[in-house]
Design an enzyme around this catalytic site. Sequence first.
Site, PDB file in Angstrom:
ATOM      1  N   GLU A 172      61.539  17.798  53.380  1.00 57.76           N
ATOM      2  CA  GLU A 172      61.120  17.812  54.788  1.00 57.76           C
ATOM      3  C   GLU A 172      61.320  16.461  55.478  1.00 57.76           C
ATOM      4  O   GLU A 172      61.743  16.404  56.625  1.00 57.76           O
ATOM      5  CB  GLU A 172      59.641  18.215  54.852  1.00 57.76           C
ATOM      6  CG  GLU A 172      59.170  18.547  56.248  1.00 57.76           C
ATOM      7  CD  GLU A 172      57.793  19.202  56.230  1.00 57.76           C
ATOM      8  OE1 GLU A 172      57.546  20.031  55.333  1.00 57.76           O
ATOM      9  OE2 GLU A 172      56.978  18.872  57.105  1.00 57.76           O
ATOM     10  N   ASP A 173      61.005  15.385  54.782  1.00 57.48           N
ATOM     11  CA  ASP A 173      60.933  14.086  55.461  1.00 57.48           C
ATOM     12  C   ASP A 173      61.961  13.049  55.025  1.00 57.48           C
ATOM     13  O   ASP A 173      61.943  11.928  55.532  1.00 57.48           O
ATOM     14  CB  ASP A 173      59.537  13.471  55.257  1.00 57.48           C
ATOM     15  CG  ASP A 173      58.445  14.280  55.949  1.00 57.48           C
ATOM     16  OD1 ASP A 173      58.768  15.019  56.895  1.00 57.48           O
ATOM     17  OD2 ASP A 173      57.283  14.183  55.535  1.00 57.48           O
TER      18      ASP A 173
END
Length: 178
Positions: free
Chosen positions: A65-66
Site C-alpha cells: 500500500e505505502d
Amino acid sequence: MSKDLCLVLRAAFFSGEKHKDQRRRDATETPYINHPLEVAYILMEEGGITDAATLAAALLHDTIEDTNTTREELVMVFGREVSDLVVELTDLKTTAPEDKKRLELAHAHHLSPKAKQIKLADKTANIRDLVTMPPANWDLNRKTAYFDFALQIAKAAEDASPELMSVFMRDYNHFKPK
Ligand code: ZN
C-alpha cells in the site's frame, strides 16, 4: 536455526528497508517501521499468535500500500502465503477517504482468519497511538470518529481471535476520548 524465526526477522528487515524514508504523523515524526513492529508484537505478546506467516505478514502489511513493493516481489522473497495475506490487507489507493473507510469495513468481514487477526492488532495499535502519540493536526472529533470506525472493523474481525478482541476492547474503553 529456526526457519520460522528467520522468516519473521527477514520480514522485519525487508519492511524496515522499504519504509526507511517514511515517518508517522505524530509531532516527533516517529519512523514508520515502529507501526508494523508494534502490530507484530501485539499479535504475539498479547494475542498469543506464534504463526510465522501471520507475524511476517503483520510486519509487511503496509508495504504494498505505502511503498514500491509488489506482490510478485513478496511472493519471491516470502512465498505465497505471506504475500496473499499482505494483499488481503492492502487497501485500494484510488478511492476517496470516505469510500476507503466504507470499503475497508465491507472488506473486513471477508478476510481470512489470519488477516483478521492482523486487522485486530492493527486497530489496537492505531487507537493506542492515537492517544499516546496523536497526529499533530487531528482534533477531538476526528479522533472520536476513528475510534468508532476501529470498533466496527474490530467487530468484523472478532471471530478470528477472542483474545485479541478483548485486548482491543480493553484499550478502546480505556482510551476512547470522553
Ligand atoms: Zn497498519
